[in-house]
Design an enzyme around this catalytic site. Structure first.
Site, PDB file in Angstrom:
ATOM      1  N   ASN A   1      -4.011   8.661   4.538  1.00  0.00           N
ATOM      2  CA  ASN A   1      -4.450   7.558   3.680  1.00  0.00           C
ATOM      3  C   ASN A   1      -5.424   8.073   2.620  1.00  0.00           C
ATOM      4  OD1 ASN A   1      -4.671   4.968   2.735  1.00  0.00           O
ATOM      5  ND2 ASN A   1      -5.438   4.077   4.638  1.00  0.00           N
TER       6      ASN A   1
ATOM      7  N   HIS B   1       0.862  -1.179   0.000  1.00  0.00           N
ATOM      8  CA  HIS B   1       0.000   0.000   0.000  1.00  0.00           C
ATOM      9  C   HIS B   1       0.902   1.233   0.000  1.00  0.00           C
ATOM     10  CE1 HIS B   1      -3.558   2.316   0.544  1.00  0.00           C
ATOM     11  NE2 HIS B   1      -3.309   2.673   1.782  1.00  0.00           N
TER      12      HIS B   1
END
Ligand code: NAG
Ligand code: NAG
Length: 341
Positions: A303, A282
């Protein structure tokens, strides 16, 4: 072919879970959750999703009980990922290509860290005004482009004092690097390469996010900022990474988000035992750190899973033990010193 096998898989798993009794006391909570997140299912899918959701809810509640007792430093919360199986969540997350050789072969300008850097004990680029609102990549493995725009937005802010939200779709559509494959993942440093080759990047406003790969519509007249190369922090050098965050600005990092609990992180300082694997799947953006906390302090990470996840879209991550392989792959764009744009 792929959709048939996925459907077959769901069917097989649903046969298993049909035999699992659903908890009738959760009926109202389930209905509220579906309404909150706009979830609708065909009849055959509903009990499968409900069973998955109940299992996730149980895991979250068990974890939080332990956290309340001091066994963990962070808490989980049910969110929009609640009806996804581990495999589905993993697939959604798999957006930063993690080929270790390729990442170690990154040829950027290495950030020169000091032995005893003179940096503040806490930095938060959000309070300085260098970080845009939390965005949402949706059901597309494009985290690499969100991590890249975050770093470019910070770079532009530092150079001009202006904060402009930049276009992930521009990076996805116009990447000439075959490894950067839209919703199927990519590398953040190659997104900076795309900006260098295009000679700029458009704003979010003029080139909005579609969440799927399209053809390149970059408009040079509308370029907001440009970079002419990129830098990288030495692998696993968390101290150097901290110095770079203080001196340069927000930094793009690869993260090992394979822990099931990562998807349901809600608050506190995330910390999990490291299984020793040097994986990152990620991409996120480090926007700050704080040393004046217990232990070695924490990182502040932005995020791209909307504000429903974490602390309004952010995570605090334990610093000093390379949690989630945070210092494995850390890169940043270097501004073009020539024109303003
Ligand atoms: C690693 O790089 C090589 C050469 O550029 C490329 O062919 C390969 O697809 C890359 N692997 C991944 C996982 O991106
Ligand atoms: C840094 O962490 C400490 C301990 O958690 C906290 O009290 C303090 O407010 C934090 N500083 C900032 C600037 O957030």
């Amino acid at each position: 072919m792929l959709s048939i096998s996925v459907a077959a898989l769901i069917w097989l798993v649903s046969l298993r879970t049909f035999s699992t009794a659903l908890d009738p006391t959760l009926e109202g909570t389930w209905r509220d959750w579906k309404a909150t997140h706009g979830k609708e299912y065909v009849q055959e899918e509903e009990s499968f999703r409900r069973a998955v959701w109940e299992e996730n809810l149980q895991m979250i509640q068990d974890h939080n009980k332990q956290a309340d007792l001091g066994k963990y430093t962070y808490w989980l919360g049910m969110n929009h990922f609640g009806d996804l199986t581990n495999e589905e969540l993993d697939k959604r997350l798999h957006c930063l290509l993690s080929d270790v050789d390729n990442v170690t072969n990154v040829k950027g300008i290495t950030f020169k860290s000091s032995d005893d850097p003179d940096i503040p004990d806490h930095v938060d680029w959000r309070t300085k005004g260098g970080v845009t609102e939390v965005k949402d990549q949706g059901e597309c493995g494009s985290c690499w482009s969100f991590s890249a725009t975050g770093a470019l937005e910070g770079m532009h802010f530092k150079k001009t004092g202006k904060l402009v939200s930049l276009s992930e779709q521009n990076l996805m559509d116009c990447s000439t690097e075959p490894q950067n494959d839209g919703c199927d993942g990519g590398y953040t440093h190659l997104a900076f390469e795309t900006v260098r080759k295009l000679g700029g990047i458009n704003s979010e406003k003029s080139y909005p996010y579609d969440g799927k790969l399209g053809s390149c519509r970059y408009d040079p007249q509308e370029s907001i900022t440009r970079c002419n190369s990129f830098g990288q922090i030495m692998e696993n050098d968390e101290k150097g990474l901290q110095e770079a965050v203080a001196k340069i600005g927000p930094i793009s990092v690869g993260i090992d988000a394979r822990s099931k609990k990562f998807g349901y992180y809600k608050s506190g300082i995330f910390r999990e035992p490291n299984d020793g694997e040097k994986q990152t799947n990620h991409a996120m953006l480090i926007v700050g750190y704080n040393d004046s906390s217990v232990g070695n302090g924490y990182w502040i990470l932005k995020n791209s899973w909307s504000t429903l996840w974490g602390e309004e879209g952010y995570m605090r991550l334990s610093k000093g033990s390379n949690q989630c392989n945070v210092a494995e792959y850390a890169v940043f764009p270097i501004p073009d010193p020539k024109k303003g744009k």
